[in-house]
Design a protein around this motif. Structure first.
Motif, PDB file in Angstrom:
ATOM      1  N   GLU A   1      40.590  37.830  42.457  1.00 35.74           N
ATOM      2  CA  GLU A   1      41.989  38.013  42.086  1.00 35.74           C
ATOM      3  C   GLU A   1      42.136  39.064  40.995  1.00 35.74           C
ATOM      4  N   ASP A   2      43.383  39.511  40.827  1.00 40.09           N
ATOM      5  CA  ASP A   2      43.740  40.487  39.800  1.00 40.09           C
ATOM      6  C   ASP A   2      44.554  39.774  38.725  1.00 40.09           C
ATOM      7  N   SER A   3      44.083  39.791  37.477  1.00 39.20           N
ATOM      8  CA  SER A   3      44.779  39.075  36.404  1.00 39.20           C
ATOM      9  C   SER A   3      46.131  39.688  36.070  1.00 39.20           C
ATOM     10  N   HIS A   4      46.431  40.873  36.621  1.00 38.91           N
ATOM     11  CA  HIS A   4      47.765  41.439  36.436  1.00 38.91           C
ATOM     12  C   HIS A   4      48.824  40.594  37.140  1.00 38.91           C
ATOM     13  N   SER A   5      48.425  39.905  38.203  1.00 38.46           N
ATOM     14  CA  SER A   5      49.415  39.177  39.001  1.00 38.46           C
ATOM     15  C   SER A   5      49.292  37.664  38.919  1.00 38.46           C
ATOM     16  N   GLY A   6      48.196  37.128  38.433  1.00 38.87           N
ATOM     17  CA  GLY A   6      48.029  35.680  38.327  1.00 38.87           C
ATOM     18  C   GLY A   6      46.628  35.339  37.857  1.00 38.87           C
ATOM     19  N   TYR A   7      46.285  34.050  37.955  1.00 38.73           N
ATOM     20  CA  TYR A   7      44.952  33.617  37.545  1.00 38.73           C
ATOM     21  C   TYR A   7      43.879  34.407  38.295  1.00 38.73           C
ATOM     22  N   ALA A   8      42.854  34.840  37.567  1.00 34.58           N
ATOM     23  CA  ALA A   8      41.696  35.510  38.157  1.00 34.58           C
ATOM     24  C   ALA A   8      40.467  34.682  37.795  1.00 34.58           C
ATOM     25  N   ASN A   9      39.814  34.137  38.806  1.00 38.18           N
ATOM     26  CA  ASN A   9      38.726  33.185  38.578  1.00 38.18           C
ATOM     27  C   ASN A   9      37.345  33.803  38.719  1.00 38.18           C
ATOM     28  N   CYS A  10      36.508  33.507  37.742  1.00 41.06           N
ATOM     29  CA  CYS A  10      35.083  33.806  37.830  1.00 41.06           C
ATOM     30  C   CYS A  10      34.382  32.458  37.972  1.00 41.06           C
ATOM     31  N   ARG A  11      33.672  32.259  39.057  1.00 41.91           N
ATOM     32  CA  ARG A  11      33.097  30.949  39.378  1.00 41.91           C
ATOM     33  C   ARG A  11      31.704  30.738  38.793  1.00 41.91           C
ATOM     34  N   LYS A  12      31.252  31.608  37.940  1.00 41.55           N
ATOM     35  CA  LYS A  12      29.899  31.490  37.395  1.00 41.55           C
ATOM     36  C   LYS A  12      29.839  30.477  36.252  1.00 41.55           C
ATOM     37  N   ASN A  13      28.637  29.911  36.058  1.00 45.62           N
ATOM     38  CA  ASN A  13      28.422  29.052  34.894  1.00 45.62           C
ATOM     39  C   ASN A  13      27.938  29.916  33.732  1.00 45.62           C
ATOM     40  N   MET A  14      27.711  29.306  32.584  1.00 44.90           N
ATOM     41  CA  MET A  14      27.387  30.084  31.396  1.00 44.90           C
ATOM     42  C   MET A  14      26.051  30.805  31.528  1.00 44.90           C
ATOM     43  N   GLU A  15      25.070  30.169  32.112  1.00 42.57           N
ATOM     44  CA  GLU A  15      23.772  30.825  32.273  1.00 42.57           C
ATOM     45  C   GLU A  15      23.894  32.058  33.157  1.00 42.57           C
ATOM     46  N   GLU A  16      24.682  31.954  34.206  1.00 40.12           N
ATOM     47  CA  GLU A  16      24.885  33.094  35.100  1.00 40.12           C
ATOM     48  C   GLU A  16      25.630  34.222  34.398  1.00 40.12           C
TER      49      GLU A  16
END
Length: 389
Positions: free
Chosen positions: A244-259
């Protein structure tokens, strides 16, 4: 040994002893001067801070467009209205876009006058910023100013494998920005183009290899700051693996902290080590880490916990534009500003309703939701960087 020889010998001892004492005194004086010199900036920060009202300190935390400050449709000069409004709201920074730029002389004069207005009103210079990444995000190159050199996109530079090109790119951009009286570049992009489906970053990033991107980012930071332009690492903690593009709405990164640490955070770490003055907090949601869609820019765990404490960043943390969809579609304007400061952000870029949001932050302090010392922490960082101008 006759009396005369003894007298000369004693006199010689006296001269040596006296010289030694003078040397010690001079050395001590030098050490005292050096100690005073080393704390001079710290003292000036506190002096400036203590002379400011709460309202003035809060205003310094905003980085707005000239239109948001003045209420005008398009601003191409810093005239009486600008001066009047700045007197009431002495903001810490102004961000300019292509529509604010008519000619070389016009923009140079406008920015120079803006500095005069700021120094006269608040005793501090003002941050004057623009998005000048190179490639498709180059406000000055896209403007009507003649003679601005074309800088290719960062992905092309990254594929060259030559980090010296990134350094030279920073110097080229920094040089023409400095000539026009800008002092902050919202660049370089420190995102890793790790998701081919990502459309918002794409060729704005140096590539998809963490190590190579890290080296390029660090070198561009050095190039910009060598020319006297403060560099901004963006978009923390990384916008390159979002669909997704944060200009238009939520943009999700599905990684955990180690990743994140193995990939996205590496270029930011390298840029911080290279001396970047700003880090831009992106509106990136990290549901695997935070458990919900709270944007990183509003998360204390990400801003204060990761960026400030774990990564040791001591410069100014600024939000990405707060009028973007990830914020505007999910939070009220004033609540977003307060939550960003609670998270640990120092400066608020392009809030949706500047005057309303400014008063909301002042009220949050007066009502005890945010302490004045928390405001002071951010303003100290702002003053510290401004002291370098």
């Amino acid at each position: 040994m006759n009396v005369k020889d003894k007298t000369y010998r004693e006199l010689g001892k006296l001269i040596v002893i006296s010289g030694t004492m003078v040397g010690i005194l001079l050395l001590n004086s030098s050490l005292i001067w050096a100690a005073t010199k080393s704390t001079e900036n710290v003292a000036s920060e506190e002096d400036v801070l203590s002379a400011m009202t709460l309202e003035e300190k809060v205003a310094q935390m905003f980085f707005v467009t000239p239109e948001a400050l003045t209420g005008a449709a398009f601003v191409t000069e810093a005239g009486e209205i600008t001066e009047e409004r700045f007197s009431e709201y002495p903001v810490g920074g102004i961000i300019y876009f292509t529509e604010n730029i008519v000619s070389r002389e016009q923009v140079s004069t406008m920015l120079n006058r803006m500095q005069e207005i700021s120094k006269d009103r608040i005793g501090l210079p003002i941050f004057l910023g623009i998005d000048e990444e190179g490639g498709r995000v180059s406000r000055l190159y896209e403007s009507s100013i003649n003679g601005i050199p074309y800088v290719q996109d960062m992905y092309t530079i990254g594929t060259s494998g030559d980090s010296g090109q990134a350094y030279q790119t920073g110097k080229i951009i920094g040089r023409y920005m400095k000539e026009l009286n800008f002092n902050v570049d919202f660049a370089p992009v420190a995102d890793i183009f790790s998701n081919p489906a990502n459309t918002v970053i794409g060729n704005r990033a140096f590539g998809n290899d963490p190590e190579a991107v890290s080296e390029m980012v660090a070198m561009m930071v050095q190039g910009l700051q060598k020319e006297g332009i403060f560099a901004t690492l963006k978009h923390f903690p990384g916008h390159g693996d979002t669909l997704e593009d944060s200009h238009s709405g939520y943009a999700n990164c599905r990684k955990n902290m180690e990743e994140l640490k193995e990939c996205e955070l590496q270029p930011f770490d390298a840029g911080i080590s290279a001396g970047a003055s700003f880090v831009m907090a992106g509106h990136i949601s990290l549901p695997e880490i935070l458990g919900d869609q709270t944007p990183a820019s509003l998360s204390h765990e990400i801003i204060s916990g990761v960026l400030r404490e774990e990564m040791g960043f001591e410069g100014v943390i600024i939000t990405d534009a707060l009028n973007m969809g990830a914020i505007s579609e999910n939070y009220s304007s004033d609540e977003a500003v307060v939550r960003a400061v609670e998270a640990g952000v120092d400066m608020l870029l392009m809030p949706m309703n500047f005057v309303t949001d400014y008063h909301a932050l002042v009220n949050a302090v007066c009502e005890g939701r945010i302490s004045e010392e928390r405001i002071n922490e951010s303003v100290r960082r702002i003053i510290r960087i401004k002291n370098e101008l």
